[in-house]
Design a protein around this motif. Structure first.
Motif, PDB file in Angstrom:
ATOM      1  N   ALA A  37      44.459  23.149  28.564  1.00  0.00           N
ATOM      2  CA  ALA A  37      44.946  23.484  29.905  1.00  0.00           C
ATOM      3  C   ALA A  37      44.453  24.873  30.316  1.00  0.00           C
ATOM      4  O   ALA A  37      44.113  25.106  31.484  1.00  0.00           O
ATOM      5  N   HIS A  38      44.402  25.796  29.371  1.00  0.00           N
ATOM      6  CA  HIS A  38      43.875  27.132  29.682  1.00  0.00           C
ATOM      7  C   HIS A  38      42.403  27.053  30.087  1.00  0.00           C
ATOM      8  O   HIS A  38      41.976  27.709  31.048  1.00  0.00           O
ATOM      9  N   ILE A  39      41.648  26.245  29.354  1.00  0.00           N
ATOM     10  CA  ILE A  39      40.221  26.090  29.681  1.00  0.00           C
ATOM     11  C   ILE A  39      40.058  25.423  31.041  1.00  0.00           C
ATOM     12  O   ILE A  39      39.228  25.833  31.862  1.00  0.00           O
ATOM     13  N   GLY A  40      40.861  24.375  31.280  1.00  0.00           N
ATOM     14  CA  GLY A  40      40.778  23.691  32.578  1.00  0.00           C
ATOM     15  C   GLY A  40      41.142  24.592  33.735  1.00  0.00           C
ATOM     16  O   GLY A  40      40.530  24.528  34.808  1.00  0.00           O
ATOM     17  N   GLY A  41      42.140  25.455  33.548  1.00  0.00           N
ATOM     18  CA  GLY A  41      42.511  26.374  34.618  1.00  0.00           C
ATOM     19  C   GLY A  41      41.458  27.439  34.866  1.00  0.00           C
ATOM     20  O   GLY A  41      41.296  27.915  35.997  1.00  0.00           O
ATOM     21  N   ALA A  42      40.728  27.823  33.817  1.00  0.00           N
ATOM     22  CA  ALA A  42      39.707  28.861  33.970  1.00  0.00           C
ATOM     23  C   ALA A  42      38.483  28.364  34.731  1.00  0.00           C
ATOM     24  O   ALA A  42      37.785  29.166  35.369  1.00  0.00           O
ATOM     25  N   LEU A  43      38.198  27.060  34.686  1.00  0.00           N
ATOM     26  CA  LEU A  43      36.984  26.544  35.327  1.00  0.00           C
ATOM     27  C   LEU A  43      36.955  26.798  36.832  1.00  0.00           C
ATOM     28  O   LEU A  43      35.948  27.303  37.356  1.00  0.00           O
ATOM     29  N   PRO A  44      38.014  26.466  37.598  1.00  0.00           N
ATOM     30  CA  PRO A  44      37.959  26.798  39.038  1.00  0.00           C
ATOM     31  C   PRO A  44      37.834  28.298  39.292  1.00  0.00           C
ATOM     32  O   PRO A  44      37.178  28.717  40.252  1.00  0.00           O
ATOM     33  N   GLY A  45      38.457  29.121  38.433  1.00  0.00           N
ATOM     34  CA  GLY A  45      38.344  30.564  38.609  1.00  0.00           C
ATOM     35  C   GLY A  45      36.916  31.054  38.447  1.00  0.00           C
ATOM     36  O   GLY A  45      36.454  31.919  39.199  1.00  0.00           O
ATOM     37  N   LEU A  46      36.200  30.494  37.462  1.00  0.00           N
ATOM     38  CA  LEU A  46      34.797  30.868  37.282  1.00  0.00           C
ATOM     39  C   LEU A  46      33.964  30.452  38.491  1.00  0.00           C
ATOM     40  O   LEU A  46      33.156  31.235  39.002  1.00  0.00           O
ATOM     41  N   LEU A  47      34.136  29.197  38.931  1.00  0.00           N
ATOM     42  CA  LEU A  47      33.370  28.714  40.083  1.00  0.00           C
ATOM     43  C   LEU A  47      33.707  29.515  41.335  1.00  0.00           C
ATOM     44  O   LEU A  47      32.813  29.909  42.097  1.00  0.00           O
ATOM     45  N   TRP A  48      34.989  29.788  41.533  1.00  0.00           N
ATOM     46  CA  TRP A  48      35.445  30.554  42.701  1.00  0.00           C
ATOM     47  C   TRP A  48      34.827  31.947  42.681  1.00  0.00           C
ATOM     48  O   TRP A  48      34.361  32.460  43.692  1.00  0.00           O
ATOM     49  N   GLY A  49      34.866  32.576  41.506  1.00  0.00           N
ATOM     50  CA  GLY A  49      34.364  33.939  41.394  1.00  0.00           C
ATOM     51  C   GLY A  49      32.869  34.034  41.608  1.00  0.00           C
ATOM     52  O   GLY A  49      32.386  34.906  42.348  1.00  0.00           O
ATOM     53  N   PHE A  50      32.090  33.143  40.986  1.00  0.00           N
ATOM     54  CA  PHE A  50      30.637  33.199  41.140  1.00  0.00           C
ATOM     55  C   PHE A  50      30.217  32.876  42.573  1.00  0.00           C
ATOM     56  O   PHE A  50      29.282  33.485  43.106  1.00  0.00           O
ATOM     57  N   TYR A  51      30.904  31.928  43.198  1.00  0.00           N
ATOM     58  CA  TYR A  51      30.580  31.629  44.595  1.00  0.00           C
ATOM     59  C   TYR A  51      30.868  32.839  45.473  1.00  0.00           C
ATOM     60  O   TYR A  51      30.084  33.176  46.366  1.00  0.00           O
ATOM     61  N   HIS A  52      31.983  33.495  45.212  1.00  0.00           N
ATOM     62  CA  HIS A  52      32.358  34.658  46.029  1.00  0.00           C
ATOM     63  C   HIS A  52      31.371  35.804  45.844  1.00  0.00           C
ATOM     64  O   HIS A  52      31.094  36.544  46.790  1.00  0.00           O
ATOM     65  N   ARG A  53      30.842  35.974  44.642  1.00  0.00           N
ATOM     66  CA  ARG A  53      29.909  37.074  44.392  1.00  0.00           C
ATOM     67  C   ARG A  53      28.629  36.915  45.198  1.00  0.00           C
ATOM     68  O   ARG A  53      27.993  37.907  45.591  1.00  0.00           O
ATOM     69  N   PHE A  54      28.210  35.671  45.453  1.00  0.00           N
ATOM     70  CA  PHE A  54      26.948  35.437  46.149  1.00  0.00           C
ATOM     71  C   PHE A  54      27.134  35.040  47.610  1.00  0.00           C
ATOM     72  O   PHE A  54      26.157  34.918  48.342  1.00  0.00           O
ATOM     73  N   ALA A  55      28.382  34.822  48.026  1.00  0.00           N
ATOM     74  CA  ALA A  55      28.636  34.459  49.425  1.00  0.00           C
ATOM     75  C   ALA A  55      28.691  35.719  50.271  1.00  0.00           C
ATOM     76  O   ALA A  55      29.080  36.794  49.796  1.00  0.00           O
ATOM     77  N   PRO A  56      28.293  35.663  51.562  1.00  0.00           N
ATOM     78  CA  PRO A  56      28.366  36.850  52.432  1.00  0.00           C
ATOM     79  C   PRO A  56      29.805  37.247  52.677  1.00  0.00           C
ATOM     80  O   PRO A  56      30.685  36.403  52.840  1.00  0.00           O
ATOM     81  N   LYS A  57      30.044  38.542  52.686  1.00  0.00           N
ATOM     82  CA  LYS A  57      31.387  39.078  52.928  1.00  0.00           C
ATOM     83  C   LYS A  57      31.583  39.239  54.426  1.00  0.00           C
ATOM     84  O   LYS A  57      30.853  39.945  55.087  1.00  0.00           O
ATOM     85  N   SER A  58      32.594  38.547  54.960  1.00  0.00           N
ATOM     86  CA  SER A  58      32.843  38.623  56.397  1.00  0.00           C
ATOM     87  C   SER A  58      34.255  39.050  56.735  1.00  0.00           C
ATOM     88  O   SER A  58      34.583  39.249  57.885  1.00  0.00           O
ATOM     89  N   ALA A  59      35.119  39.174  55.720  1.00  0.00           N
ATOM     90  CA  ALA A  59      36.502  39.524  56.005  1.00  0.00           C
ATOM     91  C   ALA A  59      36.630  41.002  56.292  1.00  0.00           C
ATOM     92  O   ALA A  59      35.945  41.822  55.726  1.00  0.00           O
ATOM     93  N   SER A  60      37.507  41.331  57.233  1.00  0.00           N
ATOM     94  CA  SER A  60      37.784  42.728  57.560  1.00  0.00           C
ATOM     95  C   SER A  60      39.152  43.075  56.996  1.00  0.00           C
ATOM     96  O   SER A  60      40.112  42.353  57.181  1.00  0.00           O
ATOM     97  N   TYR A  61      39.251  44.223  56.346  1.00  0.00           N
ATOM     98  CA  TYR A  61      40.473  44.603  55.672  1.00  0.00           C
ATOM     99  C   TYR A  61      41.125  45.776  56.370  1.00  0.00           C
ATOM    100  O   TYR A  61      40.494  46.556  57.062  1.00  0.00           O
ATOM    101  N   ASP A  62      42.407  45.901  56.119  1.00  0.00           N
ATOM    102  CA  ASP A  62      43.132  47.051  56.599  1.00  0.00           C
ATOM    103  C   ASP A  62      42.622  48.294  55.905  1.00  0.00           C
ATOM    104  O   ASP A  62      42.288  48.261  54.723  1.00  0.00           O
ATOM    105  N   SER A  63      42.519  49.391  56.628  1.00  0.00           N
ATOM    106  CA  SER A  63      41.957  50.610  56.064  1.00  0.00           C
ATOM    107  C   SER A  63      42.906  51.300  55.089  1.00  0.00           C
ATOM    108  O   SER A  63      42.502  52.179  54.360  1.00  0.00           O
TER     109      SER A  63
END
Length: 389
Positions: free
Chosen positions: A358-384
């Motif tokens: 279950a730990h391994i299964g839960g980590a898989l979406p986190g890895l995919l989510w993280g790698f996609y986010h690293r290469f996806a363009p950043k468009s969100a604007s944050y509070d200063s």
């Protein structure tokens, strides 16, 4: 390129960041018309010089030191005095006798734009923060405690064998989802403590009976815990990793990550052990996804561990009893440990009380989510505003 007066080889040098060619014998200098335009503050003077030489209203001068064509001698007024220059229309170069180039008016240096008061204040605060971090870093190196945390409560956490963050980035907004999930897990545990065994049996996820309560046990099992230390360990990792991950993704995507990781954790466990009738509970499934995403998005954050000494007092007082590794390294060791223990328990035919798959299964979406986010363009604007994690 040679001097038109004394036929000496010209030497290349810089004058006011403009390339010129200087005669080592007579001291005259030659530069291009374009170089003169960038050097002279009076552009009209350069334009008049070029037009006069091109239209022929000029005397014949010496031969050009580059193309050996006759240069045009032009006399123009500059600052109330006549200035006589030789210009080659073929090479587009201008010859200056000694001390003539210094008469060319130079542009005034651009005045630096003054920052607004708020920007100056933020810049000064940032400089103070950087200097403070440098001093603290050097102090830790001098006393041998560069791996030790500065906050006292982290020493107590280290005694429990848990890692502490040393240099996590500041969050730009409050981690409301992480805090809300933690409070929900705590509330569910407090309500279920009087009848903990019965609650786990009724609402825990059982692979052989995954359709119980209309499949709601896939969700309810994520918020149930079998004991206080099970709860404390899970919530600790959720709080130290979840705030930065939530800040990086935003609340909507962060909730999707939690849901996807929790479901994948239960489904992978059920896939490899579909006949098991042992109920599974705990937030470690979706927390594994948060940890994996944290390691991908913040790989250089250091996690520090305490080395136990002969006494608790000695462990608390000695700053040398710590070692640290980057977050990506800690995650690699953790995931290899989960894989090894999963293989070991399956080969031995025992569950060991922990659903490592279950730990391994839960980590898989986190890895995919993280790698996609690293290469996806950043468009969100944050509070200063910034909130320290």
């Amino acid at each position: 390129m040679r001097c038109p007066n004394c036929d000496q080889e010209l030497e290349r040098e810089f004058y006011r960041k403009v390339v010129v060619f200087r005669c080592p014998s007579c001291g005259g200098r030659m530069l291009t018309v374009s170089g003169l335009r960038s050097l002279c503050a009076n552009r009209a003077f350069v334009d008049l010089l070029w037009r006069t030489a091109r239209t022929g209203y000029a005397e014949s001068g010496p031969d050009c030191g580059s193309c050996h064509m006759p240069m045009r001698r032009v006399t123009l007024p500059l600052s109330g005095k006549a200035l006589e220059l030789d210009l080659c229309c073929t090479c587009q170069t201008v010859w200056f006798d000694p001390a003539e180039l210094e008469r060319i008016p130079l542009p005034e240096p651009e005045a630096e734009e003054e920052l607004p008061p708020k920007a100056r204040e933020l810049l000064a605060l940032r400089q103070i923060q950087v200097e403070e971090e440098r001093i603290n870093r050097e102090f830790r190196q001098l006393d041998g405690g560069e791996h030790a945390p500065d906050e006292g409560w982290k020493y107590l956490v280290g005694l429990l064998g848990l890692p502490v963050e040393l240099d996590a980035p500041a969050t730009r907004r409050l981690p409301l989802i992480t805090w809300g999930i933690s409070l929900l897990c705590l509330l569910v545990f407090c309500l279920s403590v009087p009848h903990l065994r019965e609650t786990i049996d009724n609402w825990g996820f059982i692979p052989a009976e995954w359709g119980r309560h209309g499949g709601l046990t896939l969700l309810s099992s994520m918020f149930l815990h079998s004991g206080i230390w099970h709860l404390v360990g899970n919530l600790y990792f959720l709080l130290i990793c979840g705030d930065n991950v939530e800040d990086e993704f935003g609340k909507g995507k962060y909730l999707l990550l939690l849901l996807a990781s929790g479901l994948c954790a239960s489904l992978l466990h059920a896939l490899f052990d579909p006949r098991s009738d042992i109920p599974c509970v705990g937030a470690s499934g979706f927390i594994s996804g948060v940890i994996a995403c944290y390691a991908v998005c913040f790989p250089q954050v250091r996690l520090s561990f305490m080395l136990f000494s002969r006494s608790i007092f000695g462990a608390l007082m000695a700053r040398r009893n710590w070692f640290s590794i980057p977050a990506w390294g800690a995650f690699m060791l953790w995931i290899l440990l989960q894989i090894g223990l999963a293989l070991l328990t399956r080969s031995a035919g025992t569950g060991g009380g922990v659903a490592y798959l279950a730990h391994i299964g839960g980590a898989l979406p986190g890895l995919l989510w993280g790698f996609y986010h690293r290469f996806a363009p950043k468009s969100a604007s944050y509070d200063s505003r910034e909130y320290r994690s």
